[in-house]
Design a protein around this motif. Sequence first.
Motif, PDB file in Angstrom:
ATOM      1  N   LYS A  74       0.839  -1.190   0.000  1.00  0.00           N
ATOM      2  CA  LYS A  74       0.000   0.000   0.000  1.00  0.00           C
ATOM      3  C   LYS A  74       0.880   1.248   0.000  1.00  0.00           C
ATOM      4  O   LYS A  74       2.067   1.157   0.258  1.00  0.00           O
ATOM      5  N   GLN A  75       0.275   2.387  -0.285  1.00  0.00           N
ATOM      6  CA  GLN A  75       1.014   3.638  -0.457  1.00  0.00           C
ATOM      7  C   GLN A  75       0.722   4.639   0.656  1.00  0.00           C
ATOM      8  O   GLN A  75      -0.397   4.712   1.157  1.00  0.00           O
ATOM      9  N   VAL A  76       1.733   5.433   0.987  1.00  0.00           N
ATOM     10  CA  VAL A  76       1.593   6.547   1.930  1.00  0.00           C
ATOM     11  C   VAL A  76       2.326   7.741   1.329  1.00  0.00           C
ATOM     12  O   VAL A  76       3.403   7.589   0.759  1.00  0.00           O
ATOM     13  N   ALA A  77       1.735   8.923   1.458  1.00  0.00           N
ATOM     14  CA  ALA A  77       2.388  10.150   0.995  1.00  0.00           C
ATOM     15  C   ALA A  77       1.980  11.299   1.907  1.00  0.00           C
ATOM     16  O   ALA A  77       0.961  11.218   2.600  1.00  0.00           O
ATOM     17  N   ASN A  88      -7.676  22.157   0.105  1.00  0.00           N
ATOM     18  CA  ASN A  88      -8.030  21.916  -1.293  1.00  0.00           C
ATOM     19  C   ASN A  88      -8.339  20.424  -1.484  1.00  0.00           C
ATOM     20  O   ASN A  88      -7.451  19.616  -1.753  1.00  0.00           O
ATOM     21  N   GLY A  89      -9.605  20.085  -1.325  1.00  0.00           N
ATOM     22  CA  GLY A  89     -10.042  18.695  -1.442  1.00  0.00           C
ATOM     23  C   GLY A  89      -9.788  18.103  -2.813  1.00  0.00           C
ATOM     24  O   GLY A  89      -9.486  16.923  -2.943  1.00  0.00           O
ATOM     25  N   GLU A  90      -9.902  18.924  -3.832  1.00  0.00           N
ATOM     26  CA  GLU A  90      -9.697  18.451  -5.200  1.00  0.00           C
ATOM     27  C   GLU A  90      -8.250  17.987  -5.409  1.00  0.00           C
ATOM     28  O   GLU A  90      -8.001  16.891  -5.906  1.00  0.00           O
ATOM     29  N   LYS A  91      -7.297  18.820  -4.993  1.00  0.00           N
ATOM     30  CA  LYS A  91      -5.877  18.460  -5.182  1.00  0.00           C
ATOM     31  C   LYS A  91      -5.482  17.290  -4.280  1.00  0.00           C
ATOM     32  O   LYS A  91      -4.693  16.433  -4.682  1.00  0.00           O
ATOM     33  N   ALA A  92      -6.016  17.243  -3.063  1.00  0.00           N
ATOM     34  CA  ALA A  92      -5.703  16.135  -2.161  1.00  0.00           C
ATOM     35  C   ALA A  92      -6.243  14.823  -2.733  1.00  0.00           C
ATOM     36  O   ALA A  92      -5.560  13.791  -2.711  1.00  0.00           O
ATOM     37  N   LEU A  93      -7.459  14.857  -3.277  1.00  0.00           N
ATOM     38  CA  LEU A  93      -8.037  13.653  -3.887  1.00  0.00           C
ATOM     39  C   LEU A  93      -7.229  13.239  -5.111  1.00  0.00           C
ATOM     40  O   LEU A  93      -6.943  12.053  -5.295  1.00  0.00           O
ATOM     41  N   ASP A  94      -6.840  14.214  -5.918  1.00  0.00           N
ATOM     42  CA  ASP A  94      -6.004  13.907  -7.096  1.00  0.00           C
ATOM     43  C   ASP A  94      -4.699  13.233  -6.683  1.00  0.00           C
ATOM     44  O   ASP A  94      -4.263  12.276  -7.323  1.00  0.00           O
ATOM     45  N   GLN A  95      -4.088  13.721  -5.596  1.00  0.00           N
ATOM     46  CA  GLN A  95      -2.844  13.121  -5.126  1.00  0.00           C
ATOM     47  C   GLN A  95      -3.070  11.659  -4.742  1.00  0.00           C
ATOM     48  O   GLN A  95      -2.277  10.777  -5.093  1.00  0.00           O
ATOM     49  N   ALA A  96      -4.154  11.381  -4.036  1.00  0.00           N
ATOM     50  CA  ALA A  96      -4.463  10.015  -3.632  1.00  0.00           C
ATOM     51  C   ALA A  96      -4.704   9.127  -4.840  1.00  0.00           C
ATOM     52  O   ALA A  96      -4.202   8.001  -4.922  1.00  0.00           O
ATOM     53  N   LEU A  97      -5.453   9.638  -5.811  1.00  0.00           N
ATOM     54  CA  LEU A  97      -5.760   8.851  -7.005  1.00  0.00           C
ATOM     55  C   LEU A  97      -4.506   8.552  -7.821  1.00  0.00           C
ATOM     56  O   LEU A  97      -4.331   7.436  -8.335  1.00  0.00           O
ATOM     57  N   GLU A  98      -3.608   9.532  -7.918  1.00  0.00           N
ATOM     58  CA  GLU A  98      -2.341   9.312  -8.631  1.00  0.00           C
ATOM     59  C   GLU A  98      -1.511   8.230  -7.959  1.00  0.00           C
ATOM     60  O   GLU A  98      -0.895   7.398  -8.616  1.00  0.00           O
ATOM     61  N   LEU A  99      -1.501   8.229  -6.622  1.00  0.00           N
ATOM     62  CA  LEU A  99      -0.752   7.196  -5.895  1.00  0.00           C
ATOM     63  C   LEU A  99      -1.357   5.820  -6.122  1.00  0.00           C
ATOM     64  O   LEU A  99      -0.634   4.830  -6.235  1.00  0.00           O
ATOM     65  N   LEU A 100      -2.668   5.750  -6.168  1.00  0.00           N
ATOM     66  CA  LEU A 100      -3.331   4.468  -6.381  1.00  0.00           C
ATOM     67  C   LEU A 100      -3.023   3.910  -7.766  1.00  0.00           C
ATOM     68  O   LEU A 100      -2.925   2.701  -7.948  1.00  0.00           O
ATOM     69  N   GLU A 101      -2.866   4.802  -8.745  1.00  0.00           N
ATOM     70  CA  GLU A 101      -2.575   4.369 -10.111  1.00  0.00           C
ATOM     71  C   GLU A 101      -1.101   3.982 -10.286  1.00  0.00           C
ATOM     72  O   GLU A 101      -0.774   3.226 -11.190  1.00  0.00           O
ATOM     73  N   ALA A 102      -0.244   4.506  -9.423  1.00  0.00           N
ATOM     74  CA  ALA A 102       1.196   4.263  -9.566  1.00  0.00           C
ATOM     75  C   ALA A 102       1.556   2.807  -9.306  1.00  0.00           C
ATOM     76  O   ALA A 102       0.899   2.081  -8.636  1.00  0.00           O
TER      77      ALA A 102
END
Length: 102
Positions: A74-77, A88-102
């Motif tokens: 699993k990922q942590v950042a 900024n919920g949008e940018k935080a969600l984007d960061q999480a989604l990018e990590l999940l795709e990595a």
Amino acid sequence: MMKIFLCCSAGMSTSMLVKKMEQTALTRNLDVEIAAFPLEEFSNAIQTYDICLLGPQVKFKLADFKAEAAALNKQVAAIEPMVYGLMNGEKALDQALELLEA
């Protein structure tokens, strides 16, 4: 369903960011569960959640938590301080989604 949790000192300030992330997820029609937990609950939460984002005030735990999460594949950042400060919920969600795709 993706499961994301935010971790901070007490889980209080991240609760506000969780709400903003949930609003963004709703507008994007994403099936996600987002929660906030204090540091002490990290080891339990990482068992059932896919990813963890750390509040800037607990960034010092990043290396330890990354190692623990990696053992579970699993990922942590850490959340960018500006993203966190602006809630900024949008940018935080984007960061999480990018990590999940990595």
